[in-house]
Design an enzyme around this catalytic site. Structure first.
Site, short mmCIF file in Angstrom:
data_model
loop_
_atom_site.label_atom_id
_atom_site.label_comp_id
_atom_site.label_asym_id
_atom_site.label_seq_id
_atom_site.Cartn_x
_atom_site.Cartn_y
_atom_site.Cartn_z
N SER A 73 2.02 -11.37 35.38
CA SER A 73 1.43 -12.57 34.79
C SER A 73 2.29 -13.09 33.62
O SER A 73 3.50 -13.21 33.79
CB SER A 73 -0.01 -12.22 34.38
OG SER A 73 -0.75 -13.39 34.15
N ASP B 65 -5.11 -16.45 44.15
CA ASP B 65 -4.91 -15.91 42.80
C ASP B 65 -6.01 -16.34 41.83
O ASP B 65 -6.57 -15.53 41.10
CB ASP B 65 -3.54 -16.36 42.28
CG ASP B 65 -3.22 -15.79 40.92
OD1 ASP B 65 -2.59 -14.73 40.87
OD2 ASP B 65 -3.63 -16.39 39.91
N HIS C 249 -6.24 -12.77 40.93
CA HIS C 249 -5.24 -12.49 39.89
C HIS C 249 -5.33 -11.08 39.30
O HIS C 249 -4.33 -10.39 39.16
CB HIS C 249 -5.34 -13.53 38.77
CG HIS C 249 -4.17 -13.48 37.82
ND1 HIS C 249 -2.88 -13.76 38.22
CD2 HIS C 249 -4.09 -13.14 36.51
CE1 HIS C 249 -2.06 -13.62 37.19
NE2 HIS C 249 -2.77 -13.24 36.15
#
Ligand SMILES: *[C@@H]1O[C@H](CO)[C@@H](O)[C@H](O)[C@H]1NC(C)=O
Ligand SMILES: *[C@@H]1O[C@H](CO)[C@@H](O)[C@H](O)[C@H]1NC(C)=O
Ligand SMILES: *[C@@H]1O[C@H](CO)[C@@H](O)[C@H](O)[C@H]1NC(C)=O
Ligand SMILES: *[C@@H]1O[C@H](CO)[C@@H](O)[C@H](O)[C@H]1NC(C)=O
Length: 285
Positions: free
Chosen positions: A95, A211, A266
């Site tokens: 990320s 995601d 995610h």
């Protein structure tokens, strides 16, 4: 297993253990070194003996600090680890951590072999996720540029890679991080950044349509919105065409691998064993 085979097995194990390059893990926003735990368990199972390092800096709230401040410190920590391993290391960066790592790779003369960019907003972010609503409760996505494209807004990590496709001139005027990495504003060190970046052998980009946080999700593969919010893929981005930081060169020498994986939210990229087995494991040699 008789004693002979057992000792051969141990020997092989010891021999292969030294062959695996160390892995450094960089956590995402509002997280810390603990985030590496599942990935490290998978690596230890598959490649026993691998030396593992999780960056323990800019954890939790501290991860909102300006990106260059993080990159300068984390880069020097990573260089200390790299100095112990002249044959090179691998990075797994999750990320926001994927942007920290990309900046380290551009700014420092590193010895990274493979960089796993795990659902990282490499082309920036333009989506109001829950945590943005928490940070800026009075703004909606389309107005966030007003606060993020300012000297104050650039003091928050997310402001450094906020990429509003409707306010590109302001983005170039204010983004002192992503626009610099992409050489979209004149960076006096752009050639040095490119040379450093190209010390990399492989860049593995992992992301997917479910995601839910990285917006557009194609940013995890260097794609992004145009002013009509249509996706422009990496190959059509101006900084790819200009080879502004070496991405096109890396691609041409077959150093870029793209995995598009549906079905992963995610927060699960670094804990999902299927993702590790399909798309990460084989790179960590
Ligand atoms: C961007 O900066 C230039 C040069 O300083 C200035 O002329 C222009 O008005 C700025 N644009 C925006 C949208 O801030
Ligand atoms: C790409 O190159 C063109 C022509 O040299 C230049 O006008 C443009 O600013 C460059 N863009 C980027 C993002 O490097
Ligand atoms: C970065 O952009 C400037 C201005 O467009 C250009 O002169 C320079 O060559 C670019 N650097 C690289 C590495 O492409
Ligand atoms: C793990 O990844 C696979 C795809 O590789 C996906 O189908 C599955 O839903 C994921 N599981 C979780 C819990 O994210």
């Amino acid at each position: 297993m008789n004693a002979y085979f057992f000792s051969v097995f141990l020997l092989l194990n010891a021999w292969t253990a030294v062959a695996f390059k160390p892995v450094i893990f960089m956590h995402g926003i509002l997280a810390g070194p603990h985030e590496s735990q599942d990935s490290f368990n998978f690596i230890t199972e598959e490649h026993p003996g691998t030396q593992l390092y999780a960056i323990d800096a800019f954890n939790h709230q501290e991860s909102l600090q300006p990106m260059w401040k993080q990159v300068d410190f984390i880069g020097s920590e990573m260089l200390k680890i790299m100095a112990l391993y002249p044959d090179g290391v691998h990075l797994i960066c999750f990320s926001q951590g994927g942007l920290v790592c990309r900046a380290v790779l551009e700014k420092f003369p590193h010895n990274v072999d493979t960089f796993i960019s795990l659902s990282a907003p490499q082309s920036g972010q333009f989506g109001d996720t829950n945590f943005l609503k928490f940070l800026f409760p009075n703004y909606i996505r389309d107005n966030l540029y007003k606060v993020l494209y300012s000297l104050e807004g650039q003091k928050v990590s997310i402001g450094n890679y906020w990429n509003d496709p409707h306010h590109q001139e302001m983005y170039k005027n204010y983004s002192d991080f992503l626009a610099v990495l992409n050489n979209q504003t004149s960076n006096p060190d752009s050639q040095k950044f490119k040379d450093n970046f190209l010390r990399l052998k492989h860049l593995v980009m992992i992301g997917g349509p479910d995601d839910g946080v990285i917006t557009p999700w194609q940013s995890s593969h260097f794609g992004f919105y145009d002013s009509a919010e249509e996706i422009v893929e990496m190959e059509a981005q101006q900084w790819y065409i200009n080879d502004s930081f070496g991405l096109q060169t890396l691609d041409k020498r077959k150093g870029l691998t793209k995995y598009v994986i549906p079905g992963v939210h995610h927060i699960h990229w670094h804990t999902n064993r299927t993702v590790f087995d399909c798309c990460i494991k084989q790179w960590l040699t």
